[in-house]
Design an enzyme around this catalytic site. Sequence first.
Site, short mmCIF file in Angstrom:
data_model
loop_
_atom_site.label_atom_id
_atom_site.label_comp_id
_atom_site.label_asym_id
_atom_site.label_seq_id
_atom_site.Cartn_x
_atom_site.Cartn_y
_atom_site.Cartn_z
N HIS A 181 -3.73 6.09 3.84
CA HIS A 181 -4.47 4.95 3.30
C HIS A 181 -3.96 3.63 3.86
CE1 HIS A 181 -5.64 2.05 0.07
NE2 HIS A 181 -6.71 2.82 -0.04
N ASP B 81 0.83 -1.20 0.00
CA ASP B 81 0.00 0.00 0.00
C ASP B 81 0.87 1.26 0.00
OD1 ASP B 81 -2.25 1.89 0.88
OD2 ASP B 81 -3.29 -0.03 0.98
N SER C 61 -11.26 -0.22 -0.91
CA SER C 61 -10.00 -0.28 -0.17
C SER C 61 -10.23 -0.63 1.29
CB SER C 61 -9.27 1.07 -0.23
OG SER C 61 -8.49 1.19 -1.39
#
Length: 395
Positions: free
Chosen positions: A186, A155, A341
């Site tokens: 994120h 990621d 996600s």
Amino acid sequence: MGFLTVLYLSLAALSVTNAAQIMSAPNGAEVVPNGYIVVMKDDTSKQDFASHRVWVSGIHHNITRRGLDGEGVKQTYDFDNLRGYSGIFDKDTIKDISNDPKVAFVEPDAIISQHVVVQQRKAPWGLSRLSNRKGGRNYVFDSTAGAGVWAYVVDSGVDIRHAEFRGRAVWGSNQVDNQNSDGTGHGTHVAGTIAGKTYGIAKKAKVIAVKVLNSEGKGPTSGIIAGINWSINNARQNGMLHKSVINMSLGGSYSAGLNHATAQAIKAGIFVSVSAGNDNINSNNNSPASEKSVCTIAASTEDDGKASFSNWGPAVDLYAPGHNILSARPGGGSQVMSGTSMAAPHACGVAAYLIAKEGIPGSRACLRLKQLSQPTIHNPGPDTTRRLLYNGSGR
């Protein structure tokens, strides 16, 4: 000029009529300028691969000597059943490379992005939903809680010092820049859902940060492949191949190279969870979501509906909570995000949980998730499963 170079020049000259396919970038895809991924045929030996790289280096040397642009090979991939490399090459060099009989295909190095769409302030609900067949307010789980399982978060990086991880998070690899930090939040959010002490499912699992996305949430396909390759090798070196999970909450246009690389993790014994995408389209057109061997996860809402943004289609294996999900943010504290996600790490966390609780190998975890899941999604989309993630708690 060495013997190997002469040999490869001869072979390439003989194989022009059998040149490998040079794929075009999908319409609208953002690509690395002059960036390519080269994948060798399955029967390419290590010796043949080494000889090929010597030959390519020779071509690159001749290019730079003539004052032409081109950085040459930047990353090399050596999976059990897949060998290849990526780099910056001019068109003539790529044509020469495609003429090598050992090359399977060449494709542009496209940009991959994270699958997050919105941030809002609202209470979490995903953990309780996945542990109760008909919904509920409590998260019910076995005390093993993912102990002894490693979670590779491929990621934007992870804030490994965040209190959510209680010292269980470490830095693994950086394939995109020289900043060993999470520039978007994120990756930290994803890791918190997988293994955070408050927001996580597998609360005792180890988190390994594999950075492949930059501070804009983007990264080249070549770097994603390198991150997968590193994760497999690291798990192998530590005897963790069948006790590891990989989460990739990212995606882009179709890439045969990325799909092939992702499949190598499954073949090695690792569970892989990927996000379906946030464009409300058929995920068969995206990578790595379209790879059949991975666990592709779409996003559900609090009322067991398909999230409006979520991709759908036959490639989807399961739905999981992906709307208004609360998890960790870099620097401490928490934040709410929505997207497929956020759905994928729910599945990754449950896979880690079941590997620890039931002793199943990672390569069988997706099947186990589907066996336990409940057919409760009421508007899944065309040709799409109705099955919602469930951890088997009995509630």
